[in-house]
Motif scaffolding. Structure first.
Motif, short mmCIF file in Angstrom:
data_model
loop_
_atom_site.label_atom_id
_atom_site.label_comp_id
_atom_site.label_asym_id
_atom_site.label_seq_id
_atom_site.Cartn_x
_atom_site.Cartn_y
_atom_site.Cartn_z
N TYR A 1 4.55 -10.34 8.89
CA TYR A 1 5.57 -10.17 9.42
C TYR A 1 5.75 -8.90 10.54
CZ TYR A 1 5.79 -10.38 4.18
OH TYR A 1 5.75 -10.86 3.26
N ALA A 2 5.14 -8.67 10.56
CA ALA A 2 5.50 -8.33 12.50
C ALA A 2 5.65 -9.19 13.42
CB ALA A 2 4.14 -6.93 12.66
N SER B 1 13.74 -4.42 8.89
CA SER B 1 13.37 -5.48 8.25
C SER B 1 12.20 -5.48 7.66
CB SER B 1 14.78 -6.29 7.56
OG SER B 1 15.76 -5.54 7.37
N MET B 2 11.95 -6.34 8.89
CA MET B 2 10.39 -6.99 9.02
C MET B 2 9.85 -5.41 9.65
SD MET B 2 10.34 -9.92 7.46
CE MET B 2 11.74 -9.33 6.81
N ILE B 3 9.60 -4.60 10.65
CA ILE B 3 9.42 -4.13 10.64
C ILE B 3 8.58 -2.58 9.54
CG2 ILE B 3 9.32 -1.38 11.85
CD1 ILE B 3 10.54 -3.36 13.90
N ILE B 4 10.07 -2.59 9.17
CA ILE B 4 9.77 -1.95 7.08
C ILE B 4 9.07 -2.15 6.37
CG2 ILE B 4 11.11 -0.67 5.73
CD1 ILE B 4 13.10 -0.54 6.87
N VAL B 5 8.75 -3.78 5.94
CA VAL B 5 7.99 -4.66 4.94
C VAL B 5 6.64 -3.98 6.06
CG1 VAL B 5 7.45 -6.46 4.82
CG2 VAL B 5 9.69 -6.17 4.75
N ALA B 6 6.39 -5.03 6.94
CA ALA B 6 5.00 -4.92 7.37
C ALA B 6 4.85 -3.04 7.65
CB ALA B 6 5.14 -4.67 9.54
N LEU B 7 5.62 -1.40 7.89
CA LEU B 7 5.27 -0.57 7.28
C LEU B 7 4.53 -0.42 6.68
CD1 LEU B 7 7.55 1.67 9.99
CD2 LEU B 7 5.27 1.15 10.12
N GLU C 1 0.84 -1.13 0.31
CA GLU C 1 -0.13 -0.17 -0.10
C GLU C 1 1.01 1.29 0.50
OE1 GLU C 1 -3.70 1.96 -0.45
OE2 GLU C 1 -3.23 -0.75 -0.04
N TYR C 2 1.98 0.71 0.53
CA TYR C 2 2.73 2.08 0.89
C TYR C 2 3.81 2.25 0.04
CZ TYR C 2 -1.01 3.75 3.94
OH TYR C 2 -2.04 3.73 4.30
N PRO C 3 4.13 1.39 -1.09
CA PRO C 3 5.89 1.04 -1.69
C PRO C 3 6.51 2.16 -1.27
CG PRO C 3 4.19 1.94 -3.47
CD PRO C 3 3.33 2.56 -2.08
N LYS C 4 6.65 2.94 -1.29
CA LYS C 4 7.88 4.14 -1.13
C LYS C 4 9.12 3.96 0.41
CE LYS C 4 6.01 7.65 -4.06
NZ LYS C 4 5.99 9.21 -4.37
N LEU C 5 7.86 3.35 1.58
CA LEU C 5 8.49 2.88 2.15
C LEU C 5 9.70 2.01 2.22
CD1 LEU C 5 5.81 3.43 5.17
CD2 LEU C 5 7.50 4.72 4.82
N LEU C 6 9.88 1.16 1.65
CA LEU C 6 10.51 0.53 0.63
C LEU C 6 11.57 0.31 0.87
CD1 LEU C 6 9.04 -2.30 -0.52
CD2 LEU C 6 9.18 -2.66 1.65
N TRP C 7 11.70 1.90 0.71
CA TRP C 7 13.50 2.55 0.49
C TRP C 7 14.33 2.34 1.90
CZ3 TRP C 7 15.79 3.48 -4.06
CH2 TRP C 7 14.80 3.58 -5.31
N LEU C 8 13.11 2.41 2.94
CA LEU C 8 14.29 2.21 4.06
C LEU C 8 14.57 1.22 4.92
CD1 LEU C 8 11.04 3.49 6.05
CD2 LEU C 8 13.25 4.82 5.68
N LEU C 9 14.33 0.30 3.65
CA LEU C 9 15.17 -1.24 3.87
C LEU C 9 16.83 -0.91 2.94
CD1 LEU C 9 13.02 -3.30 1.97
CD2 LEU C 9 13.93 -3.58 4.99
#
Length: 327
Positions: free
Chosen positions: A305-306, A66-72, A4-12
């Motif tokens: 993921y959480a 990593s899992m927290i970022i994916v969950a977000l 839903e919020y793919p831009k947050l995946l840059w946090l990986l």
């Protein structure tokens, strides 16, 4: 699966940078050292596994981050599809709120009985858009067309006889209801007009309002509320409120004409049970089912993921505590 919020995946990129920093610190950083004549005791001790174990807390921390970022980023699944049948109907309940609606030939009176039965009718039609128009000497919209059943029911409960100037402007009430749905594209558009009197006020005649409803293809069901003959009305006297029997006057000819002209029906309700039967009959008649095309059924995937992140953090804490206790 999608996010839903793919831009947050840059946090990986953050875990990747942490790994690079960790490797640099391990292999190129300045580490404390001591000179010994031989490493035989350390070889004999068989403690090589500790070299690997000491890196596990960092690995677990990376997994958790990593899992927290994916969950977000809110992963979701939309593989399943579904078809739903729904009622394509708009209904406006148009209610008389003149003081004559306080007559006690219904329990507890005409207005409260009409409100309670209308609320049951609303609850039985969860897929329709519904609205409320009230009228006495003039008319206004109590609630526009909506699918919010809670708000609709609450606004129905708030209806009182002293909201507007007294009188019976049937034409104004019907015209206001028609204006609320004239632009609707619903499969069926219906007005349920309830009154206990004779038209004696208003700028628009009931016949004109009925013609407008017919022009827009709006069907009108009319309900005359009141017992046959006499009915007890509350009257204020110098000694307080008294009930006096007064003649029930309902312009049935007018209500029948409005219903026939618009393709609806006229009903007469003489008590609570009869009024309930009328609403049940209207409920059965107004069934226009339409099928909505297939649409995706979304499934939220972020909880797993959480959960992985939580487990990794707990393992890191336990492992760090265990390493500290080792000799």
């Amino acid at each position: 699966m999608f996010f839903e919020y793919p831009k947050l995946l840059w946090l990986l990129a953050v875990p990747v940078l942490l790994v690079l920093h960790y490797l640099y610190r391990e292999f190129f950083g300045r580490n404390p050292h001591v000179r010994v004549s031989t490493i035989t005791p350390w070889k004999a001790g068989g403690r090589d596994y500790m070299m690997l174990v000491r890196h596990l807390p960092f690995v677990l921390r990376l997994v958790a981050l990593s899992m927290i970022i994916v969950a977000l980023a809110r992963p979701r699944s939309s593989q399943e599809m579904e078809k739903v049948d729904t009622e394509g109907i708009d209904i406006v309940l148009t209610m008389d709120v003149s003081t004559s609606m306080l007559a006690r030939d219904f329990n507890p009176d005409r207005l409260e009985a009409s409100k309670n039965i209308a609320i049951e009718f609303i609850a039985q039609r969860p897929s329709d858009r519904m609205g409320i128009v009230v009228f006495a000497g003039e008319s206004f919209t109590q609630c526009p067309l909506t699918t919010d059943r809670a708000s609709l029911i609450n606004l129905m409960k708030e209806i009182q006889t002293d909201l507007i100037e007294d009188g019976t402007a049937i034409g104004n009430g019907l015209a206001t209801a028609v204006s609320r749905m004239k632009d609707s594209d619903a499969k069926s558009r219906v007005v349920i007009l309830l009154t206990d009197g004779v038209n004696n006020r208003g700028e628009i005649t009931p016949q004109t309002a009925a013609e407008i409803a017919k022009t827009y293809g709006i069907r009108v069901y009319t309900i005359g509320v009141g017992a046959n003959g006499m009915a007890p009305y509350p009257v204020m006297t110098p000694w307080g409120m008294e009930l006096r029997n007064m003649q029930v006057e309902i312009d049935e000819a007018l209500l029948k004409d409005i219903a026939e002209q618009t393709g609806g029906r006229y009903f007469r309700a003489t008590d609570n049970a009869k009024l309930m039967e009328i609403y049940e009959e209207i409920n059965k008649m107004e069934k226009v089912r339409t099928t909505i095309d297939s649409f995706p059924v979304y499934k939220e995937l972020f909880p797993k993921y959480a959960l992985i992140a939580l487990v990794a953090l707990l393992l890191e804490v336990l492992l760090c505590a265990l390493i500290r206790k080792l000799p």
